[in-house]
Design a protein around this motif. Structure first.
Motif, PDB file in Angstrom:
ATOM      1  N   ILE A   1       0.858  -1.179   0.000  1.00 56.02           N
ATOM      2  CA  ILE A   1       0.000   0.000   0.000  1.00 56.02           C
ATOM      3  C   ILE A   1       0.898   1.235   0.000  1.00 56.02           C
ATOM      4  N   PHE A   2       0.580   2.217  -0.841  1.00 64.70           N
ATOM      5  CA  PHE A   2       1.278   3.497  -0.839  1.00 64.70           C
ATOM      6  C   PHE A   2       0.362   4.557  -0.232  1.00 64.70           C
ATOM      7  N   PHE A   3       0.759   5.097   0.935  1.00 65.18           N
ATOM      8  CA  PHE A   3       0.000   6.155   1.590  1.00 65.18           C
ATOM      9  C   PHE A   3       0.522   7.507   1.111  1.00 65.18           C
ATOM     10  N   VAL A   4      -0.377   8.342   0.589  1.00 62.30           N
ATOM     11  CA  VAL A   4       0.058   9.579  -0.061  1.00 62.30           C
ATOM     12  C   VAL A   4      -0.317  10.817   0.747  1.00 62.30           C
ATOM     13  N   ASN A   5       0.495  11.853   0.559  1.00 59.62           N
ATOM     14  CA  ASN A   5       0.222  13.179   1.100  1.00 59.62           C
ATOM     15  C   ASN A   5      -0.237  14.090  -0.032  1.00 59.62           C
ATOM     16  N   GLY A   6      -1.184  14.957   0.268  1.00 59.87           N
ATOM     17  CA  GLY A   6      -1.715  15.848  -0.745  1.00 59.87           C
ATOM     18  C   GLY A   6      -0.679  16.784  -1.334  1.00 59.87           C
ATOM     19  N   HIS A   7       0.309  17.203  -0.514  1.00 61.47           N
ATOM     20  CA  HIS A   7       1.300  18.143  -1.047  1.00 61.47           C
ATOM     21  C   HIS A   7       2.297  17.469  -1.993  1.00 61.47           C
ATOM     22  N   PHE A   8       2.199  16.154  -2.159  1.00 62.00           N
ATOM     23  CA  PHE A   8       3.029  15.458  -3.145  1.00 62.00           C
ATOM     24  C   PHE A   8       2.251  15.128  -4.425  1.00 62.00           C
ATOM     25  N   ILE A   9       0.987  15.550  -4.486  1.00 57.70           N
ATOM     26  CA  ILE A   9       0.195  15.274  -5.684  1.00 57.70           C
ATOM     27  C   ILE A   9      -0.565  16.533  -6.119  1.00 57.70           C
ATOM     28  N   ASP A  10       0.120  17.683  -6.058  1.00 51.84           N
ATOM     29  CA  ASP A  10      -0.552  18.930  -6.423  1.00 51.84           C
ATOM     30  C   ASP A  10      -0.081  19.500  -7.763  1.00 51.84           C
ATOM     31  N   THR A  11       0.700  18.731  -8.526  1.00 50.64           N
ATOM     32  CA  THR A  11       1.076  19.141  -9.876  1.00 50.64           C
ATOM     33  C   THR A  11       0.676  18.040 -10.859  1.00 50.64           C
ATOM     34  N   ASP A  12       0.601  18.390 -12.127  1.00 53.47           N
ATOM     35  CA  ASP A  12       0.233  17.391 -13.139  1.00 53.47           C
ATOM     36  C   ASP A  12       1.248  16.259 -13.194  1.00 53.47           C
ATOM     37  N   GLU A  13       2.530  16.594 -13.033  1.00 54.52           N
ATOM     38  CA  GLU A  13       3.577  15.570 -13.075  1.00 54.52           C
ATOM     39  C   GLU A  13       3.430  14.602 -11.910  1.00 54.52           C
ATOM     40  N   GLU A  14       3.159  15.122 -10.718  1.00 52.42           N
ATOM     41  CA  GLU A  14       3.001  14.266  -9.544  1.00 52.42           C
ATOM     42  C   GLU A  14       1.740  13.412  -9.648  1.00 52.42           C
ATOM     43  N   LYS A  15       0.692  13.989 -10.207  1.00 53.96           N
ATOM     44  CA  LYS A  15      -0.543  13.215 -10.403  1.00 53.96           C
ATOM     45  C   LYS A  15      -0.319  12.085 -11.406  1.00 53.96           C
ATOM     46  N   ALA A  16       0.511  12.344 -12.417  1.00 50.46           N
ATOM     47  CA  ALA A  16       0.816  11.294 -13.391  1.00 50.46           C
ATOM     48  C   ALA A  16       1.566  10.145 -12.725  1.00 50.46           C
ATOM     49  N   VAL A  17       2.467  10.466 -11.799  1.00 48.38           N
ATOM     50  CA  VAL A  17       3.194   9.437 -11.054  1.00 48.38           C
ATOM     51  C   VAL A  17       2.220   8.618 -10.207  1.00 48.38           C
TER      52      VAL A  17
ATOM     53  N   MET B   1      -0.341   0.166 -11.751  1.00 50.32           N
ATOM     54  CA  MET B   1       0.471  -1.034 -11.567  1.00 50.32           C
ATOM     55  C   MET B   1      -0.168  -2.003 -10.578  1.00 50.32           C
ATOM     56  N   GLY B   2      -1.282  -1.577  -9.972  1.00 49.27           N
ATOM     57  CA  GLY B   2      -2.016  -2.469  -9.083  1.00 49.27           C
ATOM     58  C   GLY B   2      -1.849  -2.202  -7.602  1.00 49.27           C
ATOM     59  N   PHE B   3      -1.192  -1.092  -7.240  1.00 49.91           N
ATOM     60  CA  PHE B   3      -0.968  -0.793  -5.823  1.00 49.91           C
ATOM     61  C   PHE B   3      -2.064   0.135  -5.305  1.00 49.91           C
ATOM     62  N   PRO B   4      -2.774  -0.255  -4.230  1.00 54.58           N
ATOM     63  CA  PRO B   4      -3.791   0.626  -3.664  1.00 54.58           C
ATOM     64  C   PRO B   4      -3.166   1.878  -3.065  1.00 54.58           C
ATOM     65  N   ILE B   5      -3.911   2.979  -3.149  1.00 51.74           N
ATOM     66  CA  ILE B   5      -3.439   4.260  -2.647  1.00 51.74           C
ATOM     67  C   ILE B   5      -4.139   4.576  -1.334  1.00 51.74           C
ATOM     68  N   GLY B   6      -3.361   4.748  -0.272  1.00 52.64           N
ATOM     69  CA  GLY B   6      -3.909   5.084   1.033  1.00 52.64           C
ATOM     70  C   GLY B   6      -3.838   6.576   1.299  1.00 52.64           C
ATOM     71  N   ASN B   7      -4.600   7.026   2.286  1.00 50.76           N
ATOM     72  CA  ASN B   7      -4.693   8.440   2.659  1.00 50.76           C
ATOM     73  C   ASN B   7      -3.772   8.718   3.848  1.00 50.76           C
ATOM     74  N   HIS B   8      -2.859   9.693   3.672  1.00 49.47           N
ATOM     75  CA  HIS B   8      -1.923  10.065   4.741  1.00 49.47           C
ATOM     76  C   HIS B   8      -1.998  11.570   5.022  1.00 49.47           C
ATOM     77  N   THR B   9      -3.149  12.170   4.718  1.00 52.14           N
ATOM     78  CA  THR B   9      -3.483  13.588   4.920  1.00 52.14           C
ATOM     79  C   THR B   9      -2.826  14.493   3.879  1.00 52.14           C
ATOM     80  N   MET B  10      -3.324  15.722   3.826  1.00 47.73           N
ATOM     81  CA  MET B  10      -2.836  16.685   2.844  1.00 47.73           C
ATOM     82  C   MET B  10      -1.427  17.181   3.162  1.00 47.73           C
ATOM     83  N   SER B  11      -1.196  17.611   4.406  1.00 43.14           N
ATOM     84  CA  SER B  11       0.077  18.280   4.716  1.00 43.14           C
ATOM     85  C   SER B  11       0.852  17.657   5.864  1.00 43.14           C
ATOM     86  N   HIS B  12       0.460  16.443   6.293  1.00 45.10           N
ATOM     87  CA  HIS B  12       1.178  15.686   7.323  1.00 45.10           C
ATOM     88  C   HIS B  12       1.233  16.409   8.679  1.00 45.10           C
TER      89      HIS B  12
END
Length: 293
Positions: A130-146, A153-164
């Protein structure tokens, strides 16, 4: 006599001019008609529209026939739950005959700089996580593409809050924004909301627990982790402690992060766990809470 010759010539000239005028009218008429006709070579125009209509009708008839014969593919069934979270120690216990000697891989603070590399390594090793994500790492088009590539690839995305943040140190409205903001972005990028929630520093509040339940997310912390400690910020030391620690037991919930040394240690960690006989838990087989009404 001379006058007769000139008269004859004039009559002949008039006849010739009338003939030329008639030919020009015929040519112009033919050009205008050709512009109104469909192109017979490309099939554009009325014939093309007729062809599309026939294809649609045929497709509809085939779909109806398949439905009557029961041949329409059914939606994929969710995986049968094999593991259930034990909140007493944040490990996973087997359900029924599931393999008890198992461990879950999780990664926080994604996708910073190494998450995509880590996901590719795990994919090659056929190792779920499981990959737990922070919102401040997915606020650009490039980061969203990642993020989208990791999810595809089949990995579920977990919630780790917007700004930690430490959720106990901010008001409830801010706690709500920290959690729901990530859910909104992840759903926008991947097409589905996170099913797992992990609070920064493992610190929850009564409000965040209820919000996670309302959203149908499984709230989890971890059993052990070491990659934030200076002594284990190198691949060799981290791989050794993650596999040989006394905290590695059945159902262990392993916490790691999007870090350079963690990415480098992954192959040895996965192989070390398997050498010790541990099955890596597929997140799709974890029992989820029922969404609060």
């Amino acid at each position: 006599m001379l006058k007769l010759k000139w008269l004859t010539a004039a009559v002949l000239a008039a006849i010739l001019l009338a003939g030329c005028a008639g030919q020009e009218d015929t040519a112009d008429s033919g050009t205008e008609e050709s512009q109104d006709r469909p192109d017979e070579q490309t099939g554009e125009g009325a014939d093309s529209g007729g062809t599309k209509g026939n294809s649609a009708e045929e497709a509809a008839e085939e779909k109806e026939a398949d439905s009557e014969d029961g041949q329409v593919p059914a939606a994929a069934e969710p995986a049968e739950p094999l593991y259930e979270l034990n909140e007493a120690n944040w490990s996973f216990q087997p359900i029924g005959d599931a393999e008890p000697k198992a461990a879950l891989l999780t990664f926080d603070d994604a996708p910073d700089k190494h998450a995509l590399e880590m996901a590719k390594t795990l994919k090659e090793l056929d190792a779920p996580a499981i990959f737990f994500v922070n919102g401040h790492f997915i606020d650009t088009d490039e980061e969203k593409a990642v993020l989208k590539e990791i999810h595809e690839m089949g990995f579920p995305i977990g919630n780790h809050t917007m700004s930690h943040p430490n959720l106990q140190q901010i008001p409830e409205d801010a706690q709500r924004e920290e959690i729901l903001g990530v859910n909104e972005i992840v759903e926008q990028v991947t097409g589905e909301k996170p099913k797992f929630f992990r609070a920064p520093f493992g610190v929850n509040t009564d409000f965040t627990r209820q919000l996670a339940a309302d959203e149908g997310m499984l709230l989890m912390n971890w059993t052990y982790g070491f990659d934030w400690e200076p002594a284990y910020q190198n691949a060799e030391a981290l791989a050794d402690i993650m596999v040989n620690t006394e905290y590695l037991n059945n159902g262990a919930n392993l916490l790691m992060h999007d870090r350079e040394w963690t990415a480098a240690a992954l192959p040895k960690i996965v192989q070390g766990l398997r050498d010790k006989g541990y099955t890596l838990i597929d997140p799709a087989t974890i029992k989820m809470p029922e969404k609060a009404q």
